[in-house]
Design an enzyme around this catalytic site. Sequence first.
Site, PDB file in Angstrom:
ATOM      1  CE  LYS A  98      -3.738  -2.530   2.200  1.00  0.00           C
ATOM      2  NZ  LYS A  98      -4.418  -2.922   3.446  1.00  0.00           N
ATOM      3  CD  GLN A 142      -3.329  -4.484   6.560  1.00  0.00           C
ATOM      4  OE1 GLN A 142      -3.200  -3.538   5.795  1.00  0.00           O
ATOM      5  NE2 GLN A 142      -3.991  -5.581   6.221  1.00  0.00           N
ATOM      6  CG  ASP A 165      -9.568  -0.455   4.910  1.00  0.00           C
ATOM      7  OD1 ASP A 165      -9.261  -0.772   3.750  1.00  0.00           O
ATOM      8  OD2 ASP A 165      -8.851  -0.714   5.888  1.00  0.00           O
TER       9      ASP A 165
END
Length: 345
Positions: A98, A142, A165
Amino acid sequence: MSATIYKISMSGKSLSFSFKLYKSLTKSTKPLLTKRLFQTCNRLSAAKIINGVALAKEIKDEVKKEIDEVVASGKRRPKLIVIRVGEDPASQTYVKNKIKACEYTGIESESITLPTTVSEDELLNLINKQNNDDSVDGILVQLPVPEHITERKVCNAVTPSKDVDGFNVINVGRLCSDQMTFIPATPAGVMEVLRRTGIETFGKNAVVCGRSKNVGMPCAMLLHADGKYETQAGDATVTLCHRYTPPEQLPVFTKTADILVVACGIPKLITADMVKEGATVIDIGINRIVDEKTGKTKLVGDVDFEEVAKKAGYITPVPGGMGPMTVAMLMKNTMMAYKKEINFD
């Protein structure tokens, strides 16, 4: 003379037809027979492998071009904060990919790593600090987080307007009601693959294997919902299978699928006999197994790729399929957050 001397071959497959039949055809019908034979050979040939790396690069290049124009106009770059708790090797790899994509597209990024022993309150306070920082456009925590931290609390702590997200319940609810929202990157990537590959979803049968709240459920929502609304969904008829779908019934469902999406985390769960001829197979699974030949660890999906590829029409590989697409869609979501395209008022 052989009774079947005429052959047409394609992609290692061949079809034969009788000399007598061919002689009986007229000038106008012979080309039609040849065309039909080629079409049949094409159906029997191997699936087209969807190049997720190439598609992801297209998306990242689009984001990069937009950011270059923004910076050239004198404005700041978008900024993404990535928070990781602990030293899980898989999470380290995902975060690395990422950050690398941010560098490529021109998104400013900051990776914050916290020890596994961090308290839930400490993590929530850090998230709140980023929520209140006007220079931060996107926040990503994460997953997974350690067991002593409640994942749902963490996801809901990220303010909806920075939730790139798409895991905050506000964004989940907006997705379920067909409103413009941050769509989780992997399901968004699935739909983008289908669109960019030209695979029709309208009126098709889609089967999703896996009902996770971050992947399977959003995939099912996007495939089935009404395409005329803001999420531009697929208008497919969707069946959602999960861990309690009886094993003997799973093939009954998967064989009906024009589009089969698999996200279960079980290597080779889907075999060739479970797939409809010519189906599109999207493999989201990422499993680390030991290669019997080399003794080394390798990545595989949930689909028996080599065998299913002989039968499917389209298929995504692992690696090189949905992984790169997930990262690319995260970049796209971050740009949306920067531009404040979604009205949460």
